[in-house]
Design a protein around this motif. Sequence first.
Motif, PDB file in Angstrom:
ATOM      1  N   GLU A  26     -56.876 -23.377 -43.354  1.00  0.00           N
ATOM      2  CA  GLU A  26     -55.991 -23.513 -42.053  1.00  0.00           C
ATOM      3  C   GLU A  26     -55.852 -23.153 -40.533  1.00  0.00           C
ATOM      4  O   GLU A  26     -54.837 -23.815 -40.348  1.00  0.00           O
ATOM      5  CB  GLU A  26     -54.639 -22.477 -43.376  1.00  0.00           C
ATOM      6  CG  GLU A  26     -53.905 -22.242 -42.507  1.00  0.00           C
ATOM      7  CD  GLU A  26     -53.061 -23.423 -43.117  1.00  0.00           C
ATOM      8  OE1 GLU A  26     -51.704 -24.099 -42.202  1.00  0.00           O
ATOM      9  OE2 GLU A  26     -52.908 -24.682 -43.550  1.00  0.00           O
ATOM     10  N   THR A  27     -56.700 -22.870 -40.603  1.00  0.00           N
ATOM     11  CA  THR A  27     -57.127 -22.036 -39.237  1.00  0.00           C
ATOM     12  C   THR A  27     -56.895 -23.123 -38.289  1.00  0.00           C
ATOM     13  O   THR A  27     -56.667 -23.595 -37.236  1.00  0.00           O
ATOM     14  CB  THR A  27     -58.048 -20.939 -38.971  1.00  0.00           C
ATOM     15  OG1 THR A  27     -57.748 -19.617 -40.196  1.00  0.00           O
ATOM     16  CG2 THR A  27     -58.080 -20.446 -37.361  1.00  0.00           C
ATOM     17  N   ILE A  29     -56.992 -26.909 -38.711  1.00  0.00           N
ATOM     18  CA  ILE A  29     -55.025 -27.431 -38.828  1.00  0.00           C
ATOM     19  C   ILE A  29     -53.975 -26.677 -37.977  1.00  0.00           C
ATOM     20  O   ILE A  29     -53.841 -27.040 -36.857  1.00  0.00           O
ATOM     21  CB  ILE A  29     -55.010 -26.817 -40.202  1.00  0.00           C
ATOM     22  CG1 ILE A  29     -55.611 -27.898 -41.423  1.00  0.00           C
ATOM     23  CG2 ILE A  29     -53.117 -28.092 -40.167  1.00  0.00           C
ATOM     24  CD1 ILE A  29     -54.484 -28.170 -42.925  1.00  0.00           C
ATOM     25  N   GLN A  30     -54.080 -25.406 -37.776  1.00  0.00           N
ATOM     26  CA  GLN A  30     -52.952 -24.660 -36.803  1.00  0.00           C
ATOM     27  C   GLN A  30     -53.460 -24.679 -35.465  1.00  0.00           C
ATOM     28  O   GLN A  30     -52.698 -25.172 -34.677  1.00  0.00           O
ATOM     29  CB  GLN A  30     -52.425 -23.472 -37.447  1.00  0.00           C
ATOM     30  CG  GLN A  30     -51.725 -23.320 -38.611  1.00  0.00           C
ATOM     31  CD  GLN A  30     -50.576 -23.853 -38.310  1.00  0.00           C
ATOM     32  OE1 GLN A  30     -49.871 -24.108 -37.981  1.00  0.00           O
ATOM     33  NE2 GLN A  30     -50.566 -24.267 -40.292  1.00  0.00           N
ATOM     34  N   ARG A  33     -52.763 -28.346 -34.539  1.00  0.00           N
ATOM     35  CA  ARG A  33     -51.651 -28.549 -34.101  1.00  0.00           C
ATOM     36  C   ARG A  33     -51.442 -27.718 -33.223  1.00  0.00           C
ATOM     37  O   ARG A  33     -50.427 -28.466 -31.796  1.00  0.00           O
ATOM     38  CB  ARG A  33     -50.149 -27.822 -35.124  1.00  0.00           C
ATOM     39  CG  ARG A  33     -50.142 -28.254 -36.754  1.00  0.00           C
ATOM     40  CD  ARG A  33     -49.618 -27.634 -37.573  1.00  0.00           C
ATOM     41  NE  ARG A  33     -48.395 -27.697 -37.223  1.00  0.00           N
ATOM     42  CZ  ARG A  33     -47.796 -27.272 -36.975  1.00  0.00           C
ATOM     43  NH1 ARG A  33     -47.701 -26.405 -38.433  1.00  0.00           N
ATOM     44  NH2 ARG A  33     -45.876 -27.524 -37.107  1.00  0.00           N
ATOM     45  N   ALA A  34     -51.719 -26.672 -32.882  1.00  0.00           N
ATOM     46  CA  ALA A  34     -51.253 -26.137 -31.342  1.00  0.00           C
ATOM     47  C   ALA A  34     -52.291 -26.818 -30.145  1.00  0.00           C
ATOM     48  O   ALA A  34     -51.105 -26.974 -29.219  1.00  0.00           O
ATOM     49  CB  ALA A  34     -52.354 -24.446 -31.231  1.00  0.00           C
ATOM     50  N   GLN A  37     -50.158 -29.541 -29.310  1.00  0.00           N
ATOM     51  CA  GLN A  37     -48.305 -29.333 -28.694  1.00  0.00           C
ATOM     52  C   GLN A  37     -48.829 -29.326 -27.239  1.00  0.00           C
ATOM     53  O   GLN A  37     -48.154 -28.306 -26.576  1.00  0.00           O
ATOM     54  CB  GLN A  37     -47.661 -28.692 -29.342  1.00  0.00           C
ATOM     55  CG  GLN A  37     -47.354 -28.707 -30.880  1.00  0.00           C
ATOM     56  CD  GLN A  37     -46.391 -27.252 -31.849  1.00  0.00           C
ATOM     57  OE1 GLN A  37     -46.925 -26.523 -31.088  1.00  0.00           O
ATOM     58  NE2 GLN A  37     -46.299 -27.935 -32.884  1.00  0.00           N
ATOM     59  N   ILE A  44     -54.568 -20.270 -27.585  1.00  0.00           N
ATOM     60  CA  ILE A  44     -54.705 -20.066 -28.776  1.00  0.00           C
ATOM     61  C   ILE A  44     -55.803 -18.703 -29.074  1.00  0.00           C
ATOM     62  O   ILE A  44     -55.885 -18.104 -29.932  1.00  0.00           O
ATOM     63  CB  ILE A  44     -55.947 -21.666 -29.605  1.00  0.00           C
ATOM     64  CG1 ILE A  44     -54.318 -22.267 -28.997  1.00  0.00           C
ATOM     65  CG2 ILE A  44     -56.084 -21.692 -30.840  1.00  0.00           C
ATOM     66  CD1 ILE A  44     -55.234 -23.757 -29.171  1.00  0.00           C
TER      67      ILE A  44
END
Length: 71
Positions: A26-27, A29-30, A33-34, A37, A44
């Motif tokens: 999950e980390t 993935i995020q 995503r960051a 963006q 981060i």
Amino acid sequence: MDTLRAKDPLDALGQIAALERRLDAETEIQVRRARVQGCSWEVIAAALGVSRQAVHKRFAGRTGLLRRNRK
């Protein structure tokens, strides 16, 4: 957490390892995503509570994480 302490230690360790794998996935993935963006490694890293060098070392070599979208 209390439910882990009530279990056999080896069972609890197995569950902890599984949770760590899920959190790592999950980390990643995020972080991806960051980056998409437009977030910098510094931003981060601050969100994760680690140094920019640490987050860059951990994630920069992974596909799709090195470059970020420029806005």
